[in-house]
Design a protein around this motif. Structure first.
Motif, PDB file in Angstrom:
ATOM      1  N   GLU A  22       3.738  24.548  22.198  1.00 45.10           N
ATOM      2  CA  GLU A  22       3.707  25.980  21.862  1.00 45.10           C
ATOM      3  C   GLU A  22       3.670  26.205  20.348  1.00 45.10           C
ATOM      4  OE1 GLU A  22       7.977  24.722  22.304  1.00 45.10           O
ATOM      5  OE2 GLU A  22       6.200  24.486  23.524  1.00 45.10           O
ATOM      6  N   PHE A  23       4.186  25.267  19.565  1.00 51.17           N
ATOM      7  CA  PHE A  23       4.175  25.387  18.105  1.00 51.17           C
ATOM      8  C   PHE A  23       2.932  24.751  17.475  1.00 51.17           C
ATOM      9  CE2 PHE A  23       8.850  25.297  18.956  1.00 51.17           C
ATOM     10  CZ  PHE A  23       9.074  26.622  18.630  1.00 51.17           C
ATOM     11  N   TRP A  24       2.223  23.943  18.261  1.00 48.52           N
ATOM     12  CA  TRP A  24       1.130  23.166  17.706  1.00 48.52           C
ATOM     13  C   TRP A  24       0.033  24.006  17.049  1.00 48.52           C
ATOM     14  CZ3 TRP A  24      -0.117  19.214  15.248  1.00 48.52           C
ATOM     15  CH2 TRP A  24      -1.417  18.757  15.166  1.00 48.52           C
ATOM     16  N   PRO A  25      -0.431  25.106  17.638  1.00 47.57           N
ATOM     17  CA  PRO A  25      -1.502  25.868  16.968  1.00 47.57           C
ATOM     18  C   PRO A  25      -1.119  26.342  15.561  1.00 47.57           C
ATOM     19  CG  PRO A  25      -1.307  26.573  19.232  1.00 47.57           C
ATOM     20  CD  PRO A  25      -0.151  25.651  18.957  1.00 47.57           C
ATOM     21  N   HIS A  26       0.115  26.808  15.385  1.00 44.32           N
ATOM     22  CA  HIS A  26       0.556  27.251  14.055  1.00 44.32           C
ATOM     23  C   HIS A  26       0.665  26.066  13.097  1.00 44.32           C
ATOM     24  CE1 HIS A  26       2.604  29.311  10.871  1.00 44.32           C
ATOM     25  NE2 HIS A  26       3.614  28.461  10.954  1.00 44.32           N
ATOM     26  N   VAL A  27       1.254  24.979  13.559  1.00 46.53           N
ATOM     27  CA  VAL A  27       1.414  23.786  12.713  1.00 46.53           C
ATOM     28  C   VAL A  27       0.048  23.210  12.351  1.00 46.53           C
ATOM     29  CG1 VAL A  27       2.298  21.420  12.675  1.00 46.53           C
ATOM     30  CG2 VAL A  27       3.706  23.247  13.601  1.00 46.53           C
TER      31      VAL A  27
ATOM     32  N   ASN B 184       0.864  -1.181   0.000  1.00 40.48           N
ATOM     33  CA  ASN B 184       0.000   0.000   0.000  1.00 40.48           C
ATOM     34  C   ASN B 184       0.898   1.227   0.000  1.00 40.48           C
ATOM     35  OD1 ASN B 184      -1.716   2.176   0.610  1.00 40.48           O
ATOM     36  ND2 ASN B 184      -3.163   0.809   1.609  1.00 40.48           N
ATOM     37  N   LEU B 185       0.923   1.903  -1.106  1.00 41.33           N
ATOM     38  CA  LEU B 185       1.831   3.032  -1.318  1.00 41.33           C
ATOM     39  C   LEU B 185       1.565   4.200  -0.373  1.00 41.33           C
ATOM     40  CD1 LEU B 185       4.144   3.922  -3.170  1.00 41.33           C
ATOM     41  CD2 LEU B 185       2.439   4.905  -4.681  1.00 41.33           C
ATOM     42  N   LEU B 186       0.335   4.382   0.066  1.00 41.64           N
ATOM     43  CA  LEU B 186       0.000   5.508   0.942  1.00 41.64           C
ATOM     44  C   LEU B 186       0.184   5.211   2.424  1.00 41.64           C
ATOM     45  CD1 LEU B 186      -3.217   7.062  -0.606  1.00 41.64           C
ATOM     46  CD2 LEU B 186      -0.879   7.873  -0.755  1.00 41.64           C
ATOM     47  N   PHE B 187       0.454   3.976   2.783  1.00 41.34           N
ATOM     48  CA  PHE B 187       0.520   3.612   4.196  1.00 41.34           C
ATOM     49  C   PHE B 187       1.646   4.344   4.925  1.00 41.34           C
ATOM     50  CE2 PHE B 187       1.996   0.909   7.687  1.00 41.34           C
ATOM     51  CZ  PHE B 187       0.841   0.899   8.448  1.00 41.34           C
ATOM     52  N   LEU B 188       2.862   4.254   4.447  1.00 38.02           N
ATOM     53  CA  LEU B 188       3.992   4.903   5.141  1.00 38.02           C
ATOM     54  C   LEU B 188       3.873   6.423   5.178  1.00 38.02           C
ATOM     55  CD1 LEU B 188       7.154   2.814   4.244  1.00 38.02           C
ATOM     56  CD2 LEU B 188       6.048   3.074   6.448  1.00 38.02           C
ATOM     57  N   PRO B 189       3.557   7.088   4.072  1.00 40.31           N
ATOM     58  CA  PRO B 189       3.371   8.544   4.178  1.00 40.31           C
ATOM     59  C   PRO B 189       2.247   8.931   5.138  1.00 40.31           C
ATOM     60  CG  PRO B 189       3.588   7.922   1.888  1.00 40.31           C
ATOM     61  CD  PRO B 189       3.501   6.649   2.673  1.00 40.31           C
ATOM     62  N   GLY B 190       1.179   8.156   5.164  1.00 40.42           N
ATOM     63  CA  GLY B 190       0.075   8.443   6.077  1.00 40.42           C
ATOM     64  C   GLY B 190       0.471   8.285   7.532  1.00 40.42           C
ATOM     65  N   ILE B 191       1.209   7.228   7.827  1.00 37.97           N
ATOM     66  CA  ILE B 191       1.682   7.007   9.200  1.00 37.97           C
ATOM     67  C   ILE B 191       2.661   8.098   9.601  1.00 37.97           C
ATOM     68  CG2 ILE B 191       3.058   5.443  10.637  1.00 37.97           C
ATOM     69  CD1 ILE B 191       0.197   4.519  10.249  1.00 37.97           C
ATOM     70  N   LEU B 192       3.571   8.465   8.712  1.00 33.79           N
ATOM     71  CA  LEU B 192       4.527   9.528   9.031  1.00 33.79           C
ATOM     72  C   LEU B 192       3.825  10.863   9.262  1.00 33.79           C
ATOM     73  CD1 LEU B 192       7.438   8.678   6.586  1.00 33.79           C
ATOM     74  CD2 LEU B 192       7.385   8.391   9.063  1.00 33.79           C
ATOM     75  N   TYR B 193       2.808  11.160   8.478  1.00 39.12           N
ATOM     76  CA  TYR B 193       2.032  12.392   8.636  1.00 39.12           C
ATOM     77  C   TYR B 193       1.350  12.413  10.010  1.00 39.12           C
ATOM     78  CZ  TYR B 193      -1.530  15.935   7.549  1.00 39.12           C
ATOM     79  OH  TYR B 193      -2.343  17.029   7.565  1.00 39.12           O
ATOM     80  N   ALA B 194       0.718  11.315  10.377  1.00 37.57           N
ATOM     81  CA  ALA B 194       0.030  11.231  11.661  1.00 37.57           C
ATOM     82  C   ALA B 194       1.011  11.280  12.828  1.00 37.57           C
ATOM     83  CB  ALA B 194      -0.799   9.953  11.727  1.00 37.57           C
ATOM     84  N   LEU B 195       2.115  10.582  12.711  1.00 41.09           N
ATOM     85  CA  LEU B 195       3.116  10.585  13.790  1.00 41.09           C
ATOM     86  C   LEU B 195       3.756  11.957  13.963  1.00 41.09           C
ATOM     87  CD1 LEU B 195       4.920   7.150  13.410  1.00 41.09           C
ATOM     88  CD2 LEU B 195       3.465   7.916  15.281  1.00 41.09           C
ATOM     89  N   THR B 196       4.006  12.643  12.869  1.00 43.25           N
ATOM     90  CA  THR B 196       4.584  13.983  12.947  1.00 43.25           C
ATOM     91  C   THR B 196       3.663  14.921  13.719  1.00 43.25           C
ATOM     92  OG1 THR B 196       5.743  13.675  10.856  1.00 43.25           O
ATOM     93  CG2 THR B 196       5.446  15.935  11.612  1.00 43.25           C
ATOM     94  N   GLY B 197       2.382  14.894  13.397  1.00 45.07           N
ATOM     95  CA  GLY B 197       1.427  15.725  14.122  1.00 45.07           C
ATOM     96  C   GLY B 197       1.346  15.364  15.588  1.00 45.07           C
ATOM     97  N   SER B 198       1.367  14.070  15.893  1.00 48.88           N
ATOM     98  CA  SER B 198       1.306  13.627  17.282  1.00 48.88           C
ATOM     99  C   SER B 198       2.537  14.054  18.066  1.00 48.88           C
ATOM    100  CB  SER B 198       1.166  12.103  17.346  1.00 48.88           C
ATOM    101  OG  SER B 198      -0.018  11.700  16.727  1.00 48.88           O
ATOM    102  N   VAL B 199       3.701  13.901  17.472  1.00 48.60           N
ATOM    103  CA  VAL B 199       4.947  14.266  18.157  1.00 48.60           C
ATOM    104  C   VAL B 199       5.014  15.771  18.389  1.00 48.60           C
ATOM    105  CG1 VAL B 199       7.459  14.397  17.845  1.00 48.60           C
ATOM    106  CG2 VAL B 199       6.258  12.256  17.407  1.00 48.60           C
ATOM    107  N   ILE B 200       4.666  16.543  17.382  1.00 46.15           N
ATOM    108  CA  ILE B 200       4.708  18.004  17.540  1.00 46.15           C
ATOM    109  C   ILE B 200       3.725  18.464  18.609  1.00 46.15           C
ATOM    110  CG2 ILE B 200       4.233  20.207  16.406  1.00 46.15           C
ATOM    111  CD1 ILE B 200       5.386  18.973  13.848  1.00 46.15           C
ATOM    112  N   SER B 201       2.515  17.914  18.598  1.00 46.49           N
ATOM    113  CA  SER B 201       1.521  18.354  19.583  1.00 46.49           C
ATOM    114  C   SER B 201       1.905  17.940  21.002  1.00 46.49           C
ATOM    115  CB  SER B 201       0.142  17.803  19.240  1.00 46.49           C
ATOM    116  OG  SER B 201       0.090  16.408  19.414  1.00 46.49           O
ATOM    117  N   PHE B 202       2.597  16.825  21.147  1.00 47.26           N
ATOM    118  CA  PHE B 202       2.966  16.347  22.484  1.00 47.26           C
ATOM    119  C   PHE B 202       4.226  17.014  23.014  1.00 47.26           C
ATOM    120  CE2 PHE B 202       4.870  13.295  25.456  1.00 47.26           C
ATOM    121  CZ  PHE B 202       3.814  13.149  26.339  1.00 47.26           C
ATOM    122  N   PHE B 203       5.281  17.067  22.185  1.00 54.16           N
ATOM    123  CA  PHE B 203       6.572  17.570  22.649  1.00 54.16           C
ATOM    124  C   PHE B 203       6.759  19.073  22.455  1.00 54.16           C
ATOM    125  CE2 PHE B 203       7.606  13.047  21.952  1.00 54.16           C
ATOM    126  CZ  PHE B 203       8.049  12.750  23.242  1.00 54.16           C
ATOM    127  N   PHE B 204       6.045  19.665  21.517  1.00 51.65           N
ATOM    128  CA  PHE B 204       6.182  21.095  21.231  1.00 51.65           C
ATOM    129  C   PHE B 204       4.808  21.767  21.218  1.00 51.65           C
ATOM    130  CE2 PHE B 204       9.535  18.778  18.953  1.00 51.65           C
ATOM    131  CZ  PHE B 204      10.646  19.288  19.605  1.00 51.65           C
TER     132      PHE B 204
END
Length: 84
Positions: A52-57, A30-50
Motif C-alpha cells: 500500500e505504501f509502494w506507489p508513494h515510495v 567497492n565503496l558503492l556495493f553496500l549502499p547499492g545493495i541496501l537501496y535495492a533491498l529496501t525497495g524490494s522489502v517495501i514493495s513486498f511487505f508494504f
C-alpha cells in the motif's frame, strides 16, 4: 582496454566478504556495493511487505530522478576511483 577500474570492479569479492560478515573489507573493495545493495533491498522489502505504501515510495525514491542521481553518483565514483 583502458586500464581503468569499472564502477563494479570488486563487487564479487565484496559480496563474498559481506556473506562472511566482513563489512569493512567489502567497503574497501567497492565503496558503492553496500549502499547499492541496501537501496535495492529496501525497495524490494517495501514493495513486498508494504504494497500500500509502494506507489508513494516508488515515486519519491525510485523514479526517473533517482535514476539520474544514481547515474551521477556512479560516474563520479568511477572517475574518482581511477584518478585518485
Amino acid at each position: 582496454m583502458t586500464g581503468w577500474l569499472c564502477p563494479g570492479c570488486g563487487s564479487q569479492r565484496a559480496l563474498y566478504q559481506v556473506l562472511h560478515g566482513h563489512f569493512m573489507s567489502a567497503m574497501k573493495l567497492n565503496l558503492l556495493f553496500l549502499p547499492g545493495i541496501l537501496y535495492a533491498l529496501t525497495g524490494s522489502v517495501i514493495s513486498f511487505f508494504f504494497p500500500e505504501f509502494w506507489p508513494h515510495v516508488r515515486r519519491s525514491f525510485y523514479g526517473l530522478k533517482a535514476a539520474y542521481i544514481a547515474l551521477v553518483i556512479i560516474l563520479v565514483f568511477w572517475l574518482g576511483r581511477n584518478i585518485i
